[in-house]
Write a protein that holds these residues in place. Structure first.
Motif, PDB file in Angstrom:
ATOM      1  N   GLU A   1      -8.953  -2.236   5.260  1.00  0.00           N
ATOM      2  CA  GLU A   1      -8.934  -1.285   6.809  1.00  0.00           C
ATOM      3  C   GLU A   1      -8.260  -1.494   8.240  1.00  0.00           C
ATOM      4  O   GLU A   1      -7.687  -1.894   8.865  1.00  0.00           O
ATOM      5  CB  GLU A   1      -8.855   0.297   7.203  1.00  0.00           C
ATOM      6  CG  GLU A   1      -7.942   1.024   8.460  1.00  0.00           C
ATOM      7  CD  GLU A   1      -9.596   2.696   8.772  1.00  0.00           C
ATOM      8  OE1 GLU A   1      -9.911   2.714   8.026  1.00  0.00           O
ATOM      9  OE2 GLU A   1      -9.074   2.637   9.785  1.00  0.00           O
TER      10      GLU A   1
ATOM     11  N   LEU B   1       1.089  -1.107  -0.238  1.00  0.00           N
ATOM     12  CA  LEU B   1      -0.015  -0.311   0.239  1.00  0.00           C
ATOM     13  C   LEU B   1       1.044   0.905  -0.170  1.00  0.00           C
ATOM     14  O   LEU B   1       0.367   2.576  -0.414  1.00  0.00           O
ATOM     15  CB  LEU B   1      -1.125   0.030   1.334  1.00  0.00           C
ATOM     16  CG  LEU B   1      -1.897  -1.136   1.356  1.00  0.00           C
ATOM     17  CD1 LEU B   1      -3.208  -0.898   2.384  1.00  0.00           C
ATOM     18  CD2 LEU B   1      -3.045  -0.998  -0.060  1.00  0.00           C
TER      19      LEU B   1
ATOM     20  N   LYS C   1      -7.355   1.312   0.492  1.00  0.00           N
ATOM     21  CA  LYS C   1      -7.089   1.591   1.661  1.00  0.00           C
ATOM     22  C   LYS C   1      -8.056   1.568   3.067  1.00  0.00           C
ATOM     23  O   LYS C   1      -7.832   0.847   4.174  1.00  0.00           O
ATOM     24  CB  LYS C   1      -6.056   2.764   2.252  1.00  0.00           C
ATOM     25  CG  LYS C   1      -4.265   2.914   1.644  1.00  0.00           C
ATOM     26  CD  LYS C   1      -4.498   3.799   1.888  1.00  0.00           C
ATOM     27  CE  LYS C   1      -2.859   4.196   1.561  1.00  0.00           C
ATOM     28  NZ  LYS C   1      -2.323   5.686   1.521  1.00  0.00           N
TER      29      LYS C   1
END
Ligand code: F6R
Length: 606
Positions: free
Chosen positions: A59, A18, A55
């Motif tokens: 999470e 990420l 994202k």
């Protein structure tokens, strides 16, 4: 144009990937996705839209995984959607891959694979690759990849994982960029260096058709003839901090403000004891041979080429001609072994520019690249390369790369002029002192940005506008107009100031904004006459001129002063307010300045 990342090591694959994708988002932001191997299973998560969406989605998902691949997409085949996002995976979820490039024969392959029972979930060209590898898999992943590559036509950088190979990533490239990052007990793949800077500065650049197998502690590379090869380790000079916003609200604003420094570093890179030196890329004999210089590039880099053309003609008294890279091949350019062909590209990966380079090379030209990215494809294919010292440029709209390209071309013009005997030692020193003064003069504009929000407020609701200038100012008008279009979505067009009256002046009505660049002191009177013609028809005039240009100030509704400088070097000063004007207009319109719609920074398709 699509960014890929891969990680294998002891760290948390999801986090590393990420983080890498964040640094590559400038390459496309239609969707993002990730595939990891967790507990001998491949898990794929992908989301349409910016990386933020992925994202948020990830999470609360914690994976115990140390291997994975990720992708950020600029859509080519198939609309932006979750299902068209990468990674793509085989029907049995044993293989997943990410791809940057275009597979030209995908429809034939798709038909063939469908007939063999493969089910396609997406509209992408990429999905054929994963099914093809699966169909060729007979217990050896590397062999399956090698066999499959032989069937592909087109361009690719690929990162591939298989659930039964939880300790390796296979990657390969053809014409799309791919960098291997070398860590301690971990290795990486990425489309571009900024994705790696947090973890390592030691990289290897793969050559076309190389295949690499990455494990935690090793990298093995085969060339296109299946020979085991090694590739040099390069140490990257950029820092991780350079790839962050460092307190600025946007990369673009940070990069605009970095220009005084990047320009200074670009000049210093080529000046030794007050003498400009390019002898490492152009010998005296080569300069004697040149009878024509071609400057070839796309978009903003093309506009840098335009400034270069003025400098080569004015300073070096050399025949030069600038062309848009995507057109170069179709205009039968006269190229022979007395042609110096210069290819300008921030990324060094733009496919149109690369194709033009190959064309010029095949016709016998000496080829020279001006690029910002060490190890990029254009830098490797050109006979010689000059690197700009802009540092990583992340915002999609180019600013500091452009001004450093222009400075390089101006320095090169002085160098060629000296070798040709048309620039004396004294003149070289005069030119150098002007060039060195630019950084401080830019600071004057950067210290007075409070004038821009009001102008932006005036422009933000306009649908159309014009940018005009004469001579070199016209080249700056083109760049100013492009900046405004790409980040504020206002349709603007650049015209030579004398040209509007030959037709397009019909579009001027009350309030139509016209941005005037009026730095060429010898042409200013004529430009002012053109302004009067426009004002008489209701245009709103916003001009950029020298502090001392009282008349220009008086005929303008808004005036942005820049410091005095020789006409030929004025472009790097006058473009700064145009960058800021576009930036503040974009802000006023609430646009994502760094990631304007439909664009990607590195355009690796034709
Ligand atoms: C506009 C912009 C583009 C690039 C063009 C060439 O702000 O950035 O027009 O200049 O796509 O890219 P490079 O320089 O990477 O070849």
């Amino acid at each position: 144009m699509c960014g890929i990342v891969g990680y294998i090591g002891r760290g948390n694959a999801k986090e590393v990937i990420l983080q890498g994708l964040e640094k590559l988002e400038y390459r496309g932001y239609d969707s993002a996705g990730i595939a990891i191997i967790d507990d001998n299973e491949i898990k794929v998560e992908k989301k349409q839209g910016k990386l933020e969406n992925l994202k948020n989605h990830l999470e609360n998902m914690n994976f115990d995984s140390h291997i994975g691949i990720g992708h950020t997409r600029w859509a080519t085949h198939g609309e932006p959607s979750d299902v068209n996002s990468h990674p793509h995976f085989s029907n049995d979820l044993s293989i997943a891959l990410v791809h940057n490039g275009i597979i030209e024969n995908y429809s034939i392959l798709k038909e063939k694979l469908k007939n063999s029972g493969y089910i396609f979930n997406s509209e992408t060209d990429t999905e054929v690759i994963v099914h093809l590898i699966h169909s060729n898999y007979k217990g050896n992943l590397l062999e399956a990849v090698k066999t499959s590559l032989k069937e592909l036509r087109g361009t690719y950088a690929l990162g591939i994982i298989h659930k039964d190979y939880p300790n390796e990533i296979i990657c390969t490239r053809k014409e799309s960029p791919l960098v291997l990052g070398i860590g301690q007990g971990e290795n990486f793949i990425a489309s571009d260096v900024p994705a790696l800077l947090k973890y390592t500065k030691e990289v290897k650049f793969l050559k076309d058709k190389d295949i690499a197998i990455l494990k935690e502690d090793s990298i093995v590379i085969f060339d296109e003839n299946d020979n085991l090869v090694d590739r040099d380790i390069n140490t990257i000079q950029w820092t991780y901090e350079q790839s962050t916003k460092n307190g600025y609200p946007h990369f673009m604003l940070k990069e605009i403000f970095e220009q005084p420094q990047s320009i200074k570093e670009t000049i210093n890179r080529r000046v030794n004891n007050n003498i400009i030196d390019f002898s490492d890329v152009l010998s005296d004999d080569e300069i004697k041979e040149i009878d024509m210089i071609h400057l070839v590039a796309c978009g903003t880099a093309y506009h840098a080429g335009l400034q270069g053309q003025y400098a080569l003609r004015d300073i070096a008294k050399t025949n030069s001609f600038v062309e848009i890279a995507s057109e170069y091949r179709y205009m039968n350019p006269f190229v022979n072994n007395r042609t110096l062909a210069i290819f300008i590209s921030q990324s060094g990966e733009t496919l149109d520019t690369l194709a033009a380079l190959r064309e010029a090379k095949s016709k016998g030209a000496k080829t020279l690249a001006i690029t910002n990215v060490v190890g990029s494809t254009i830098s490797r294919e050109a006979d010689s390369t000059i690197y700009t010292m802009a540092g990583p440029e992340i915002a999609v709209a180019s600013t500091k790369a452009y001004t450093t390209q222009v400075i390089m071309l101006q320095l090169l013009s002085i160098f060629i002029g000296k070798k040709k005997g048309v620039v004396s030692n004294n003149k070289e020193q005069e030119y150098l002192s002007s060039l060195y003064s630019i950084s401080d003069k830019i600071k004057f504009t950067l210290e007075n940005t409070d004038i821009f929000p009001e102008m932006a407020d005036h422009l933000k609701d306009k649908v159309n506008g014009f940018y005009i200038g004469r001579g070199l100012d016209y080249a700056i008008a083109m760049e100013g107009s492009l900046k405004m279009k790409e980040i504020s979505y206002i349709h603007t067009e650049a015209f030579p100031a004398g040209e509007l009256k030959h037709g397009s002046i019909a579009l001027i009505e009350k309030g139509t904004p016209v941005v005037v660049i009026g730095l060429q002191s010898n042409l200013l009177e004529k430009t002012i006459s053109n302004i009067k013609e426009l004002k008489a028809r209701g245009a709103y005039i916003l001009s950029v001129g020298r502090e001392s240009s009282t008349e220009l100030r008086e005929v303008s509704d808004n005036f942005i002063p820049v410091k005095d400088i020789d006409n030929i070097f004025s472009g790097v000063l006058s473009v700064i307010p145009l960058q800021l004007l576009a930036y503040y207009t974009s802000l006023a319109k609430n646009i994502d300045v760094d990631k304007p719609r439909n664009l990607a920074k590195s355009v690796t398709v034709e």
